[in-house]
Design an enzyme around this catalytic site. Sequence first.
Site, PDB file in Angstrom:
ATOM      1  N   CYS A 130       0.816  -1.218   0.000  1.00  0.00           N
ATOM      2  CA  CYS A 130       0.000   0.000   0.000  1.00  0.00           C
ATOM      3  C   CYS A 130       0.849   1.266   0.000  1.00  0.00           C
ATOM      4  O   CYS A 130       0.566   2.227  -0.735  1.00  0.00           O
ATOM      5  CB  CYS A 130      -0.958   0.002   1.192  1.00  0.00           C
ATOM      6  N   HIS A 238      -2.585   6.506   4.539  1.00  0.00           N
ATOM      7  CA  HIS A 238      -1.154   6.674   4.800  1.00  0.00           C
ATOM      8  C   HIS A 238      -0.689   8.038   4.294  1.00  0.00           C
ATOM      9  O   HIS A 238      -1.103   8.483   3.210  1.00  0.00           O
ATOM     10  CB  HIS A 238      -0.347   5.594   4.086  1.00  0.00           C
TER      11      HIS A 238
END
Length: 332
Positions: A130, A238
Amino acid sequence: MKKVNIAVVGATGMVGRTFLKVLEERDFPYENLYVFASKKSAGQKVTCKGKDFTVEELTENSFDRDIDIALFSAGGDISKRFAPIAASKGVIVVDNSSAWRMDKDIPLVVPEVNPEDIKWHKGIIANPNCSTIQAVVALKPLHDKFNIKRIVYSTYQAVSGSGVKGVADLEEGLKGNDLLSAYPHPIAGNCLPHIDVFLENGYTKEEMKMINETQKILNDYDLKITATTVRVPVRDAHSESINIEFEKPFQLEEVRNIFENAPGIVVQDNVANNVYPLARNAAGHDEVYIGRIRRDFSLENGLNLWVVADNIRKGAATNTVQIAEILIPTLE
């Protein structure tokens, strides 16, 4: 677009449920949908496009039926065992685990970056980590124009990257209960410079994933890259500080124009009005948000970026579904 038969492996997990949500939102053209999970989850109901589906236990016979594409997110061990079985029966596997990413015979794909690599698959395609996905979406158009020499990654990663246990640790920690189900230390009110296991070289496995995957996706193994990955008390999305050194000189306006015209990117960079990418705003979206675009004055041809994206969507489920969409026209 022709309709295909698709399977979701790990359908009851955090990413698996998001697969179903993204398939619905993007109106993915499936004829039949099959959902698989562990024996423990078999019998549960999941929903896609307003229809309920009963979860089946994943077995070696699960792919004996007519399935074109299988989206896997059930962990590396499951992928290592079952992805080759599925591929042997003519199913194209798009795998979200780390099991196949660095295999030289398996494409590692981000559709905005290297969709051409899909064509040489042999039945399995790997979805990157990711944190790597959002980074390379930002880096690819810059690398094409200015030739990147070196990258310094510093990440601030959400607890959803650790699954339901990570979310539970944060939620309980905010209530004053310091659970340690996902992490070696409390995450609430804390930052942990420790994602995945530590390796002999002092880096974590997550840091080496970013380094190695970036080189493979950009097809440039001469790139100098270092990384520090940190878990922070944020539920979703994130955030990354990316420092870049180019071989060629650049103008900041050029960089902004490149980003504004690149696929999958939204520029949010108006510091005079406190506009820059935020995890809370990126959560639930598929775009990669870029801001704090500024020159690094400490070296020649240096640039700093702040890059934010939803790790469960673009960092996992959406990227996987995008790969499946590209595959559809290649199916007989």
